[in-house]
Design an enzyme around this catalytic site. Sequence first.
Site, PDB file in Angstrom:
ATOM      1  N   TYR A  58      56.226  43.906  44.877  1.00  0.00           N
ATOM      2  CA  TYR A  58      55.777  44.756  43.763  1.00  0.00           C
ATOM      3  C   TYR A  58      55.625  43.922  42.499  1.00  0.00           C
ATOM      4  O   TYR A  58      56.589  43.473  41.909  1.00  0.00           O
ATOM      5  CB  TYR A  58      56.713  45.950  43.533  1.00  0.00           C
TER       6      TYR A  58
HETATM    7  N1  LIG Z   1      56.850  51.182  52.147  1.00  0.00           N
HETATM    8  C1  LIG Z   1      55.599  51.179  51.768  1.00  0.00           C
HETATM    9  O1  LIG Z   1      54.736  50.631  52.458  1.00  0.00           O
HETATM   10  C2  LIG Z   1      55.215  51.828  50.473  1.00  0.00           C
HETATM   11  C3  LIG Z   1      53.863  52.057  50.172  1.00  0.00           C
HETATM   12  C4  LIG Z   1      53.560  52.683  48.960  1.00  0.00           C
HETATM   13  C5  LIG Z   1      54.576  53.089  48.105  1.00  0.00           C
HETATM   14  N2  LIG Z   1      55.881  52.838  48.414  1.00  0.00           N
HETATM   15  C6  LIG Z   1      56.995  53.319  47.529  1.00  0.00           C
HETATM   16  O2  LIG Z   1      56.754  54.676  47.209  1.00  0.00           O
HETATM   17  C7  LIG Z   1      56.731  54.837  45.792  1.00  0.00           C
HETATM   18  C8  LIG Z   1      55.752  55.930  45.408  1.00  0.00           C
HETATM   19  O3  LIG Z   1      54.473  55.629  45.889  1.00  0.00           O
HETATM   20  P1  LIG Z   1      53.142  55.902  45.090  1.00  0.00           P
HETATM   21  O4  LIG Z   1      53.327  55.616  43.650  1.00  0.00           O
HETATM   22  O5  LIG Z   1      52.064  55.232  45.846  1.00  0.00           O
HETATM   23  O6  LIG Z   1      52.865  57.428  45.326  1.00  0.00           O
HETATM   24  P2  LIG Z   1      53.204  58.865  44.751  1.00  0.00           P
HETATM   25  O7  LIG Z   1      54.618  58.997  44.398  1.00  0.00           O
HETATM   26  O8  LIG Z   1      52.640  59.744  45.798  1.00  0.00           O
HETATM   27  O9  LIG Z   1      52.252  58.996  43.465  1.00  0.00           O
HETATM   28  C9  LIG Z   1      52.624  58.547  42.204  1.00  0.00           C
HETATM   29  C10 LIG Z   1      51.551  58.953  41.210  1.00  0.00           C
HETATM   30  O10 LIG Z   1      51.517  60.380  41.095  1.00  0.00           O
HETATM   31  C11 LIG Z   1      51.269  60.742  39.760  1.00  0.00           C
HETATM   32  N3  LIG Z   1      52.404  61.542  39.276  1.00  0.00           N
HETATM   33  C12 LIG Z   1      53.716  61.408  39.571  1.00  0.00           C
HETATM   34  N4  LIG Z   1      54.424  62.374  38.976  1.00  0.00           N
HETATM   35  C13 LIG Z   1      53.561  63.139  38.302  1.00  0.00           C
HETATM   36  C14 LIG Z   1      53.701  64.302  37.498  1.00  0.00           C
HETATM   37  N5  LIG Z   1      54.866  64.894  37.318  1.00  0.00           N
HETATM   38  N6  LIG Z   1      52.583  64.816  36.934  1.00  0.00           N
HETATM   39  C15 LIG Z   1      51.364  64.255  37.111  1.00  0.00           C
HETATM   40  N7  LIG Z   1      51.177  63.153  37.882  1.00  0.00           N
HETATM   41  C16 LIG Z   1      52.268  62.612  38.466  1.00  0.00           C
HETATM   42  C17 LIG Z   1      51.093  59.471  38.968  1.00  0.00           C
HETATM   43  O11 LIG Z   1      49.703  59.175  38.989  1.00  0.00           O
HETATM   44  P3  LIG Z   1      48.971  58.559  37.699  1.00  0.00           P
HETATM   45  O12 LIG Z   1      49.647  57.271  37.433  1.00  0.00           O
HETATM   46  O13 LIG Z   1      47.556  58.453  38.160  1.00  0.00           O
HETATM   47  O14 LIG Z   1      49.178  59.569  36.602  1.00  0.00           O
HETATM   48  C18 LIG Z   1      51.845  58.461  39.808  1.00  0.00           C
HETATM   49  O15 LIG Z   1      51.391  57.134  39.609  1.00  0.00           O
HETATM   50  C19 LIG Z   1      56.390  53.438  45.245  1.00  0.00           C
HETATM   51  O16 LIG Z   1      56.832  53.249  43.907  1.00  0.00           O
HETATM   52  C20 LIG Z   1      57.115  52.555  46.213  1.00  0.00           C
HETATM   53  O17 LIG Z   1      58.488  52.443  45.861  1.00  0.00           O
HETATM   54  C21 LIG Z   1      56.204  52.238  49.597  1.00  0.00           C
END
Ligand SMILES: NC(=O)c1ccc[n+]([C@@H]2O[C@H](COP(=O)([O-])OP(=O)(O)OC[C@H]3O[C@@H](n4cnc5c(N)ncnc54)[C@H](OP(=O)(O)O)[C@@H]3O)[C@@H](O)[C@H]2O)c1
Length: 324
Positions: A58
């Site tokens: 990351y």
């Molecule tokens: N193991 C793996 O392969 C893998 C892969 C991906 C992720 N991860 C982990 O999973 C975590 C989360 O993944 P992710 O960031 O891809 O997906 P997510 O949690 O599905 O989406 C996060 C996005 O949702 C929006 N959001 C979140 N809360 C909100 C709210 N209350 N109101 C409005 N919009 C909101 C924001 O978008 P905007 O920024 O566009 O506003 C934020 O960037 C990562 O930080 C990481 O630790 C792991």
Amino acid sequence: MEYTTLGRTGMTVSRVCLGCMSFGTSRYDWGLSEAESQEIIERAIDLGINFFDTANIYNYGESERILGDTLAGYDRSWPVVATKVYMEMDESNPSSGGLSRRAIEYELSRSLDRLGMDTVDLYQIHRWDYDTPIEETLDALDDAVHRGDVHAIGASSMWAYQLSKALHTSDRRGLKRFATMQNHYSLAYREEEREMLPLCAEEGLGVLPWSPLAKGFLTRPHDDLRATRRGRSDTILHRRPYDEGAGIEINERVQELAADHGVSMAQVALAWQLHKDWVTAPIVGVTSVEHVEEAAAAVDLNLSRADIEYLEAPYEPLPVKGHH
Ligand SMILES: NC(=O)c1ccc[n+]([C@@H]2O[C@H](COP(=O)([O-])OP(=O)(O)OC[C@H]3O[C@@H](n4cnc5c(N)ncnc54)[C@H](OP(=O)(O)O)[C@@H]3O)[C@@H](O)[C@H]2O)c1
């Protein structure tokens, strides 16, 4: 905040895990500055969140460093810190990445340095390594546990047969088992319900879904996906779009229920996950303090059985996304 036990590790974690992929700016155009990231981590702790998920990849280590620097202001007994290994950290280095003993020992020591910690609570393999026998990987991880560098080990997106093979290999060799599965799961992507989630339930693994908000797709009307910096520039989001299959209708049903309950779409999408018995803690990605506040509030949102059925009804099978 509500707390639960992380698989069979005995560690107590908040039902919301703070995803740390957005911290730092070296890799993702939509990443956050150190000051913005620190404010989010501190607010998460105020709200009772004690569980943090990062990875060496990351922002090429920046996320681990920012997380470690911020947590240095707190007693080490408070946060449960998870990180990961596998991805290539240096594309110009032919031996960077993977899950050989050499890679694991090198990357783990670098992660511990950046985190400024003696021990990682949960050390996860980010993907399956087709070039390294699982025995080699599990031996190296087991040694890391016995050295005291790691408390528990976990796996991330892979096929269910691979997780099953890894668990049987650990049992056969008397090694530490994977205690958790971090997999791709949300209202808009439910393929894991076929094999992986029942396997995790059967084997007592904690389940930590990644992208539980479908990278922002489930947090705003589908027409507004590009309204944010991440919405415009997250290449993975556009390469693997969530509006395929029944995505649009699911998005509209989340909007409807959010209006009915007087909450945000993000809260409905997270509350749905939190009602699933096989989910330990969704790993929520945030790019503002308000996002983490809404994630914490989602724990208190009760959805009825009818709400859950309404949200799930349109789903159509999708191609596997997140690993192959
Ligand atoms: N193991 C793996 O392969 C893998 C892969 C991906 C992720 N991860 C982990 O999973 C975590 C989360 O993944 P992710 O960031 O891809 O997906 P997510 O949690 O599905 O989406 C996060 C996005 O949702 C929006 N959001 C979140 N809360 C909100 C709210 N209350 N109101 C409005 N919009 C909101 C924001 O978008 P905007 O920024 O566009 O506003 C934020 O960037 C990562 O930080 C990481 O630790 C792991």
